[in-house]
Design an enzyme around this catalytic site. Sequence first.
Site, PDB file in Angstrom:
ATOM      1  N   SER A 120       0.755  -1.141  -0.001  1.00 17.09           N
ATOM      2  CA  SER A 120      -0.007  -0.041   0.033  1.00 17.09           C
ATOM      3  C   SER A 120       0.939   1.227  -0.028  1.00 17.09           C
ATOM      4  O   SER A 120       1.768   1.504  -0.690  1.00 17.09           O
ATOM      5  CB  SER A 120      -1.132  -0.132   1.170  1.00 17.09           C
ATOM      6  OG  SER A 120      -1.978   1.014   0.865  1.00 17.09           O
ATOM      7  N   ASP A 260      -9.414  -5.239  -4.787  1.00 15.65           N
ATOM      8  CA  ASP A 260      -8.556  -4.130  -4.469  1.00 15.65           C
ATOM      9  C   ASP A 260      -8.804  -2.884  -4.370  1.00 15.65           C
ATOM     10  O   ASP A 260      -9.353  -2.267  -5.501  1.00 15.65           O
ATOM     11  CB  ASP A 260      -7.258  -4.179  -4.948  1.00 15.65           C
ATOM     12  CG  ASP A 260      -6.021  -3.791  -4.187  1.00 15.65           C
ATOM     13  OD1 ASP A 260      -6.171  -2.847  -3.237  1.00 15.65           O
ATOM     14  OD2 ASP A 260      -4.988  -4.409  -4.033  1.00 15.65           O
ATOM     15  N   HIS A 287      -7.412  -5.894  -0.837  1.00 12.44           N
ATOM     16  CA  HIS A 287      -6.085  -5.114  -0.644  1.00 12.44           C
ATOM     17  C   HIS A 287      -5.237  -5.725   0.375  1.00 12.44           C
ATOM     18  O   HIS A 287      -4.019  -5.387   0.801  1.00 12.44           O
ATOM     19  CB  HIS A 287      -6.383  -3.867   0.308  1.00 12.44           C
ATOM     20  CG  HIS A 287      -5.599  -2.631   0.264  1.00 12.44           C
ATOM     21  ND1 HIS A 287      -4.610  -2.078  -0.912  1.00 12.44           N
ATOM     22  CD2 HIS A 287      -4.899  -2.072   1.277  1.00 12.44           C
ATOM     23  CE1 HIS A 287      -4.094  -1.210  -0.743  1.00 12.44           C
ATOM     24  NE2 HIS A 287      -3.913  -1.171   0.622  1.00 12.44           N
TER      25      HIS A 287
END
Length: 314
Positions: A120, A260, A287
């Site tokens: 991320s 995601d 995610h």
Amino acid sequence: MTTTKITEGKVAFHIPNAGKPCETWYKIVGDLSSGVTPLVTLHGGPGATHVYLLPFIDLHIKYGIPVIFYDQVGCGNSTHLREKNGDEAFWTVDLFIKELDNLVDHLNLREHGYDILGQSWGGMLGGVYAARRPFGLRNVVLADSPASVPLMMKGVQQLVKHLPEDVQRDLEECTRDGDFDSDKYKDACLVFYKKHLCRIYPFPADVEKAFAQLEDDPTVYGTMLGPSEILCIGSLKNWEGYSTAHLIDSEVLLINGRYDEVQDLAVAPWFHAIKKVKWLHLENSSHMGHFEERERYMQQVGAFLESEKAMLEI
């Protein structure tokens, strides 16, 4: 039975305008003298701490890769700077690049080489870091990481349109009123998170711990991102990393999931700009593929990092 070597420590990190001494906490799972290239993990948030990345210990167990976790300054076991809340001039990408370099130097990783895996926000950081071609850096994994925050938010808004109408309405009203601390807003965000952040619910304990860390000290997250994953109004709102990505000379593995919050349109610029790149798309993940499809995820990452054991098992 072999005992896994675990080392914890702190390294001084000098930040001229911090107003106090700062330290970066780290944990090493495995032996840096083993001859296997170590992996430095970069957590997301910003400010979510290393705790939700702990499944990457699998890479040590299965492939003998020494795995290094650390908490970026401002969160977790590293120095907190709540007094810098809202200070966009202080919380910069460069600050975190300097911190990573400082840790790499402290652990003497450059001579024999090291890999990085950023998840991320950690991948956003990792992409910029790799473009600077730091000495010793070998392979790079950018997991669930947008090449552009505006493109990420464009994808997020498309996903929000598929939420129940009452949830969309609550998000719209709370955003209009700046009502980000209410249960109404948090409950609406949770509906999104269960679909596009982590599809395992109840969330895994380490994910819950990361949420708790962000709740306890939202300084970095709130300043750089905003009130939630759905709304970026912080200093990263116009960020992009793809304009320098052509400078990356490491082998790069991109990862994202079908569901995601970082949709394909936000990952594609990495793919088009980076010279030596592969893209792993996880059909059953959002995610947090390292939880949602853990076995396949670790197998693919282990093989990519080219440890001898990984190559034997694939």
